[in-house]
Structures are given as structure tokens and as C-alpha cells.
Design a protein around this motif. Structure first.
Motif, PDB file in Angstrom:
ATOM      1  N   ILE A 149      -6.818   3.930  -3.985  1.00  0.00           N
ATOM      2  CA  ILE A 149      -6.718   2.505  -3.674  1.00  0.00           C
ATOM      3  C   ILE A 149      -7.960   2.111  -2.897  1.00  0.00           C
ATOM      4  O   ILE A 149      -8.292   2.734  -1.881  1.00  0.00           O
ATOM      5  N   TYR A 172       0.840  -1.209   0.000  1.00  0.00           N
ATOM      6  CA  TYR A 172       0.000   0.000   0.000  1.00  0.00           C
ATOM      7  C   TYR A 172       0.869   1.252   0.000  1.00  0.00           C
ATOM      8  O   TYR A 172       0.632   2.195  -0.777  1.00  0.00           O
ATOM      9  N   ARG A 210       0.606   3.843  -3.281  1.00  0.00           N
ATOM     10  CA  ARG A 210      -0.387   4.897  -3.086  1.00  0.00           C
ATOM     11  C   ARG A 210      -0.118   6.166  -3.884  1.00  0.00           C
ATOM     12  O   ARG A 210      -1.056   6.859  -4.283  1.00  0.00           O
TER      13      ARG A 210
END
Length: 205
Positions: A176, A166, A170
Motif C-alpha cells: 500500500i 488500511y 493490507r
């Protein structure tokens, strides 16, 4: 540690339906769904069904770690290659040779989707869907390839993503959407079946 037999989702299809419902509250209009793995195909199929979207498969291969064949150091698709931190420490000629070899393998085994991408991605909302995002390289390679087709909006959607992935991804996408953000040891508990095997014959080659 998760209890024996514990899974986050019953199946990829079920997770895809939940993901599609979440996406449908945020995205309106024409959507193009892109998936980069066999495991992601049933999730993408569920998402596309809920959102009445077109699905495109972007095959991806992984660059092996020469010191450990069970590990990978990056990912390759038709038009882009991305290495992770370990890959950046290896001699450039090893990575270059692997990228050339893997891209040739892709061209031999799959239809190049460039013409399809040029037709459907330009100025459209694109959602990259995978079942689990643990290896950020494969998704980042897809993102950078797709960016070249100037999508109006680029979203990553997945039932399960690791915290590390993540953080790396990002800044590469507009949004996301993840149902669960987990530590790496939980990835093995994402689903309780290999239901993606049922979709192998449907994956374009």
C-alpha cells in the motif's frame, strides 16, 4: 478539528502527480493502473502519465443499507461483491438480490472489461488507484477480481486512506502506497475542489 478551508491537497491532479512520483521510485517496468471510481480517475490519470502506464476503469457500485440510504454495506463490480461488517449482519437474500441487481446495472451501463483485463493484467504489475480510500469494500472487491487474472504484483496507491481501511486492506495486496493516513473526519478535507467532474466525459462506458 481541521481549520475552515483546510485541505490536505490542492487537487486530485496535484495529489496524483505526487503519488506517481512516489510510485516511480519503487516500481519499474510495465505498469497497469486500475481505478474504481470517478473521483479516482484524475488521480489515476496523473499517475499513469508519470509512469507511462495504461489506465483501465473498473466501475463499482455500492450496496445500500436498507436502514439508512446514506450508508452503504458493500460494493459490487462485474465479477465480485464484498460486504462490510454491517452487511454481514443483514439477511443473505437482501444482499444477494442487491448484488444481482447492481451487476445487471453495471452490464447495462458499462462495457464488461473482462477481455481487456485478461489481456493486460496477466503477469503484469497492477496498481489500483483511488482518490480516497475510506470504504474498504470497493477496493477489496477490485483486488479480489484482479487477483483472478494473476498479476505479478498488486499495489494499492492513494493520496488519502483511513486507518480502518488500511488495516482491512493490507493483507489483501502486496503493498500500500499512501501519501496520508487519516482519521475518518479528515476525509472531507482531502481536496478543495470537485476537479474529477472535468473527467466525467473521459470515463469509459
Amino acid at each position: 478539528m481541521a481549520p475552515e478551508g483546510f485541505t490536505i491537497f490542492r487537487s486530485r491532479l496535484a495529489a496524483g502527480r505526487l503519488l506517481g512520483e512516489r510510485l516511480a521510485t519503487n516500481l519499474k517496468g510495465e505498469i497497469i493502473v486500475v481505478t474504481v471510481s470517478a473521483g479516482g480517475f484524475p488521480v489515476a490519470d496523473s499517475v499513469a502519465g508519470i509512469m507511462h502506464a495504461v489506465t483501465v476503469y473498473l466501475p463499482t457500485l455500492y450496496i445500500p443499507d436498507p436502514a439508512n440510504p446514506k450508508k452503504t454495506i458493500g460494493a459490487v463490480n462485474f465479477g465480485c461483491a464484498v460486504t462490510n461488517d454491517e452487511g454481514n449482519e443483514l439477511p443473505g437474500n437482501y444482499v444477494y438480490r442487491q448484488v444481482q441487481q447492481l451487476q445487471q446495472e453495471l452490464k447495462s451501463n458499462f462495457v464488461d472489461q473482462s477481455a481487456v483485463f485478461n489481456k493486460v493484467l496477466l503477469n503484469n504489475q497492477v496498481v489500483i488507484v483511488n482518490d480516497v480510500v475510506e470504504n474498504a469494500a470497493s477496493v477489496i472487491a477490485a483486488i479480489r477480481l484482479i487477483r483472478g487474472y494473476q498479476p505479478k504484483l498488486l499495489t494499492l496507491a492513494t493520496p488519502v486512506i483511513t486507518v480502518d481501511a488500511y488495516m482491512k486492506i493490507r493483507e489483501e495486496v502486496d503493498d500500500i502506497v499512501a501519501l496520508e493516513t487519516v482519521s475518518p473526519h479528515m476525509v472531507a478535507h482531502a481536496f478543495n475542489s470537485d476537479d474529477y467532474l472535468e473527467f466525467i466525459d473521459e470515463i469509459p462506458t
